[in-house]
Design a protein around this motif. Structure first.
Motif, PDB file in Angstrom:
ATOM      1  N   ALA A   1       0.833  -1.196   0.000  1.00 37.19           N
ATOM      2  CA  ALA A   1       0.000   0.000   0.000  1.00 37.19           C
ATOM      3  C   ALA A   1       0.867   1.245   0.000  1.00 37.19           C
ATOM      4  CB  ALA A   1      -0.927   0.016   1.217  1.00 37.19           C
ATOM      5  N   ALA A   2       0.442   2.224  -0.780  1.00 31.04           N
ATOM      6  CA  ALA A   2       1.075   3.541  -0.724  1.00 31.04           C
ATOM      7  C   ALA A   2       0.835   4.138   0.656  1.00 31.04           C
ATOM      8  CB  ALA A   2       0.486   4.454  -1.795  1.00 31.04           C
ATOM      9  N   ARG A   3       1.777   4.932   1.107  1.00 33.75           N
ATOM     10  CA  ARG A   3       1.672   5.493   2.453  1.00 33.75           C
ATOM     11  C   ARG A   3       0.407   6.338   2.629  1.00 33.75           C
ATOM     12  NH1 ARG A   3       5.687   4.455   5.531  1.00 33.75           N
ATOM     13  NH2 ARG A   3       7.086   4.145   3.765  1.00 33.75           N
ATOM     14  N   SER A   4      -0.084   6.915   1.544  1.00 40.55           N
ATOM     15  CA  SER A   4      -1.284   7.745   1.623  1.00 40.55           C
ATOM     16  C   SER A   4      -2.569   6.924   1.480  1.00 40.55           C
ATOM     17  CB  SER A   4      -1.259   8.810   0.523  1.00 40.55           C
ATOM     18  OG  SER A   4      -1.326   8.199  -0.758  1.00 40.55           O
ATOM     19  N   ALA A   5      -2.465   5.634   1.253  1.00 40.30           N
ATOM     20  CA  ALA A   5      -3.644   4.793   1.045  1.00 40.30           C
ATOM     21  C   ALA A   5      -4.395   4.579   2.359  1.00 40.30           C
ATOM     22  CB  ALA A   5      -3.240   3.453   0.438  1.00 40.30           C
ATOM     23  N   SER A   6      -5.634   4.125   2.231  1.00 37.73           N
ATOM     24  CA  SER A   6      -6.432   3.822   3.414  1.00 37.73           C
ATOM     25  C   SER A   6      -7.405   2.702   3.089  1.00 37.73           C
ATOM     26  CB  SER A   6      -7.192   5.064   3.896  1.00 37.73           C
ATOM     27  OG  SER A   6      -8.043   5.548   2.873  1.00 37.73           O
ATOM     28  N   PHE A   7      -7.864   2.044   4.150  1.00 40.51           N
ATOM     29  CA  PHE A   7      -8.794   0.924   4.040  1.00 40.51           C
ATOM     30  C   PHE A   7     -10.033   1.252   4.874  1.00 40.51           C
ATOM     31  CE2 PHE A   7      -4.539  -0.522   3.317  1.00 40.51           C
ATOM     32  CZ  PHE A   7      -4.639  -1.442   2.296  1.00 40.51           C
TER      33      PHE A   7
ATOM     34  N   SER B   1      -5.495   3.868   8.228  1.00 38.68           N
ATOM     35  CA  SER B   1      -4.365   4.278   7.395  1.00 38.68           C
ATOM     36  C   SER B   1      -3.536   3.061   6.986  1.00 38.68           C
ATOM     37  CB  SER B   1      -3.472   5.258   8.158  1.00 38.68           C
ATOM     38  OG  SER B   1      -2.783   4.588   9.207  1.00 38.68           O
ATOM     39  N   ALA B   2      -2.805   3.207   5.901  1.00 38.11           N
ATOM     40  CA  ALA B   2      -1.957   2.113   5.423  1.00 38.11           C
ATOM     41  C   ALA B   2      -0.916   1.733   6.463  1.00 38.11           C
ATOM     42  CB  ALA B   2      -1.282   2.518   4.114  1.00 38.11           C
ATOM     43  N   GLU B   3      -0.321   2.733   7.116  1.00 35.15           N
ATOM     44  CA  GLU B   3       0.721   2.430   8.095  1.00 35.15           C
ATOM     45  C   GLU B   3       0.157   1.669   9.286  1.00 35.15           C
ATOM     46  OE1 GLU B   3       2.542   6.282   8.758  1.00 35.15           O
ATOM     47  OE2 GLU B   3       4.164   5.759   7.363  1.00 35.15           O
ATOM     48  N   LYS B   4      -1.047   2.041   9.732  1.00 32.45           N
ATOM     49  CA  LYS B   4      -1.650   1.296  10.838  1.00 32.45           C
ATOM     50  C   LYS B   4      -2.063  -0.093  10.377  1.00 32.45           C
ATOM     51  CE  LYS B   4      -3.714   3.309  14.193  1.00 32.45           C
ATOM     52  NZ  LYS B   4      -4.660   4.052  15.085  1.00 32.45           N
ATOM     53  N   ALA B   5      -2.543  -0.210   9.141  1.00 31.17           N
ATOM     54  CA  ALA B   5      -2.903  -1.528   8.603  1.00 31.17           C
ATOM     55  C   ALA B   5      -1.694  -2.450   8.604  1.00 31.17           C
ATOM     56  CB  ALA B   5      -3.462  -1.378   7.187  1.00 31.17           C
ATOM     57  N   GLU B   6      -0.531  -1.897   8.274  1.00 29.64           N
ATOM     58  CA  GLU B   6       0.688  -2.713   8.307  1.00 29.64           C
ATOM     59  C   GLU B   6       1.050  -3.085   9.739  1.00 29.64           C
ATOM     60  OE1 GLU B   6       5.480  -2.476   7.349  1.00 29.64           O
ATOM     61  OE2 GLU B   6       4.165  -0.869   6.635  1.00 29.64           O
ATOM     62  N   SER B   7       0.977  -2.134  10.647  1.00 30.14           N
ATOM     63  CA  SER B   7       1.370  -2.415  12.038  1.00 30.14           C
ATOM     64  C   SER B   7       0.412  -3.414  12.684  1.00 30.14           C
ATOM     65  CB  SER B   7       1.412  -1.111  12.856  1.00 30.14           C
ATOM     66  OG  SER B   7       0.110  -0.595  13.073  1.00 30.14           O
ATOM     67  N   TRP B   8      -0.832  -3.450  12.243  1.00 31.24           N
ATOM     68  CA  TRP B   8      -1.806  -4.411  12.761  1.00 31.24           C
ATOM     69  C   TRP B   8      -1.688  -5.793  12.116  1.00 31.24           C
ATOM     70  CZ3 TRP B   8      -7.289  -1.738  13.313  1.00 31.24           C
ATOM     71  CH2 TRP B   8      -7.213  -0.799  14.352  1.00 31.24           C
ATOM     72  N   GLY B   9      -0.910  -5.901  11.054  1.00 32.07           N
ATOM     73  CA  GLY B   9      -0.790  -7.177  10.360  1.00 32.07           C
ATOM     74  C   GLY B   9      -1.869  -7.420   9.326  1.00 32.07           C
ATOM     75  N   LEU B  10      -2.595  -6.374   8.949  1.00 35.64           N
ATOM     76  CA  LEU B  10      -3.650  -6.526   7.947  1.00 35.64           C
ATOM     77  C   LEU B  10      -3.066  -6.639   6.547  1.00 35.64           C
ATOM     78  CD1 LEU B  10      -6.763  -6.530   7.536  1.00 35.64           C
ATOM     79  CD2 LEU B  10      -6.592  -4.067   7.136  1.00 35.64           C
ATOM     80  N   ILE B  11      -1.948  -5.945   6.294  1.00 42.12           N
ATOM     81  CA  ILE B  11      -1.311  -5.960   4.980  1.00 42.12           C
ATOM     82  C   ILE B  11       0.174  -6.270   5.141  1.00 42.12           C
ATOM     83  CG2 ILE B  11      -2.980  -4.296   4.093  1.00 42.12           C
ATOM     84  CD1 ILE B  11      -0.737  -2.176   4.215  1.00 42.12           C
ATOM     85  N   TRP B  12       0.831  -6.509   4.014  1.00 44.93           N
ATOM     86  CA  TRP B  12       2.232  -6.915   4.038  1.00 44.93           C
ATOM     87  C   TRP B  12       3.171  -5.732   4.254  1.00 44.93           C
ATOM     88  CZ3 TRP B  12       5.716 -10.342   4.857  1.00 44.93           C
ATOM     89  CH2 TRP B  12       6.967 -10.302   4.251  1.00 44.93           C
ATOM     90  N   GLN B  13       3.012  -4.657   3.468  1.00 45.21           N
ATOM     91  CA  GLN B  13       4.016  -3.595   3.518  1.00 45.21           C
ATOM     92  C   GLN B  13       3.450  -2.270   3.028  1.00 45.21           C
ATOM     93  OE1 GLN B  13       7.399  -4.374   0.990  1.00 45.21           O
ATOM     94  NE2 GLN B  13       8.712  -2.901   2.018  1.00 45.21           N
ATOM     95  N   THR B  14       3.906  -1.192   3.655  1.00 39.17           N
ATOM     96  CA  THR B  14       3.601   0.171   3.215  1.00 39.17           C
ATOM     97  C   THR B  14       4.856   0.776   2.609  1.00 39.17           C
ATOM     98  OG1 THR B  14       1.987   0.453   4.995  1.00 39.17           O
ATOM     99  CG2 THR B  14       2.805   2.447   3.959  1.00 39.17           C
ATOM    100  N   VAL B  15       4.690   1.470   1.490  1.00 38.46           N
ATOM    101  CA  VAL B  15       5.833   2.101   0.831  1.00 38.46           C
ATOM    102  C   VAL B  15       5.457   3.534   0.467  1.00 38.46           C
ATOM    103  CG1 VAL B  15       6.674  -0.086  -0.087  1.00 38.46           C
ATOM    104  CG2 VAL B  15       5.149   1.316  -1.472  1.00 38.46           C
TER     105      VAL B  15
ATOM    106  N   GLU C   1       6.994   5.112  -4.844  1.00 41.11           N
ATOM    107  CA  GLU C   1       7.707   3.841  -4.992  1.00 41.11           C
ATOM    108  C   GLU C   1       6.770   2.649  -5.152  1.00 41.11           C
ATOM    109  OE1 GLU C   1      10.185   3.475  -1.585  1.00 41.11           O
ATOM    110  OE2 GLU C   1      11.475   5.166  -2.107  1.00 41.11           O
ATOM    111  N   LEU C   2       5.452   2.873  -5.062  1.00 39.21           N
ATOM    112  CA  LEU C   2       4.517   1.746  -5.035  1.00 39.21           C
ATOM    113  C   LEU C   2       4.598   0.897  -6.298  1.00 39.21           C
ATOM    114  CD1 LEU C   2       2.193   0.207  -3.663  1.00 39.21           C
ATOM    115  CD2 LEU C   2       0.616   1.765  -4.829  1.00 39.21           C
ATOM    116  N   ALA C   3       4.460   1.514  -7.458  1.00 36.61           N
ATOM    117  CA  ALA C   3       4.434   0.745  -8.706  1.00 36.61           C
ATOM    118  C   ALA C   3       5.732  -0.022  -8.907  1.00 36.61           C
ATOM    119  CB  ALA C   3       4.167   1.677  -9.887  1.00 36.61           C
TER     120      ALA C   3
END
Length: 263
Positions: free
Chosen positions: A127-133, A172-186, A190-192
């Motif tokens: 996920a891009a750092r500005s992304a959200s779920f 937020s993408a960063e919280k999603a990563e810290s919670w283990g919902l997604i693999w990585q935030t970039v 750099e996303l593509a």
């Protein structure tokens, strides 16, 4: 092959396919026509011999879920949401989960409703750092679908899953990563490139083994240990007779990089 609501790019040089949801003016929300195109595109990807797939969205959003403008709200003739899910969303989630190649979601912006769970149905989520779920369903009086009630509790626990579903709050993408919902935030820029690099790396791996890992990991969430041990045995027996296993062992003995072929 020509599409209107999606784009398909096949890179034969590294065996990577990219599918881009391409309704940016509607935040790539789903219509029935888009579902049909995506189903055809997945057929095309499998037939192409691609060994890794990137799924992303055009413009400023990944996917906003169902396009409400594609539904009928006429009293007495309202769209049956159960039929819609049965015909389109559930087959899509099952298809992504069952693809015999690694699938990477590159979430470039808002992933809301079924769009959020579409991303979670992929094997790895960048996920891009500005992304959200956003589990936006409750905002219109609905329950999370497209696997949301299955993915969320498994990945983030019941308390957080209920919190996300009941409030419909943005994650937020960063919280999603810290919670283990997604693999990585970039970083956004750099996303593509990160997704393409990861896909190219996975396309060089033993994709039959990756498909078996996907199968085993998902089975392990619902079946007892004894059954899981039997599944591991059966998958290992099958893979032990594969070209890639023989190549991996030979490469190890010869102290060189293996040349896997996905067979």
């Amino acid at each position: 092959m020509s599409y209107e609501a999606i784009r398909v790019d096949l890179d034969a040089s590294n065996h990577v396919a990219t599918i881009t949801l391409n309704r940016p003016d509607k935040l790539n929300s789903f219509t029935r026509a888009m579902h049909l195109e995506l189903s055809t595109a997945l057929d095309q990807v499998e037939a192409s011999g691609a060994r890794a797939l990137v799924l992303t969205g055009a413009g400023r959003g990944f996917c906003a879920g169902q396009d409400l403008a594609d539904l009928d709200f006429t009293p007495g003739a309202m769209t049956d949401l159960g039929e819609l899910i049965d015909a389109h969303f559930n087959p899509l989630i099952r298809r992504l989960q069952g693809l015999p190649l690694p699938v990477i979601a590159a979430v470039n912006g808002t992933a809301a409703g079924a769009g959020a769970n579409l991303a979670l149905a992929c094997d790895l989520v960048l996920a891009a750092r500005s992304a959200s779920f956003i589990q936006a369903f409750v905002k219109i009086g609905l329950v999370p679908d497209s696997g949301g009630t299955w993915f969320l509790p498994q990945r983030v626990g019941m308390a957080r899953a209920l919190g996300l579903a009941i409030t419909g709050d943005k994650l937020s993408a960063e919280k999603a990563e810290s919670w283990g919902l997604i693999w990585q935030t970039v970083d956004d820029v750099e996303l593509a490139a990160t997704a393409s690099k990861l896909a190219a790396q996975l396309a060089q791996q033993p994709t039959r083994a990756i498909a078996a890992i996907k199968q085993a990991m998902r089975a392990g969430t619902t079946q007892p240990l004894d059954q899981q041990l039997d599944l591991e045995r059966d998958l290992q027996r099958e893979l032990g007779a594969s070209h890639d296993y023989a190549e991996g062992v030979q490469a190890f003995v010869e102290k060189r990089a293996p040349r896997f072929e996905g067979r």
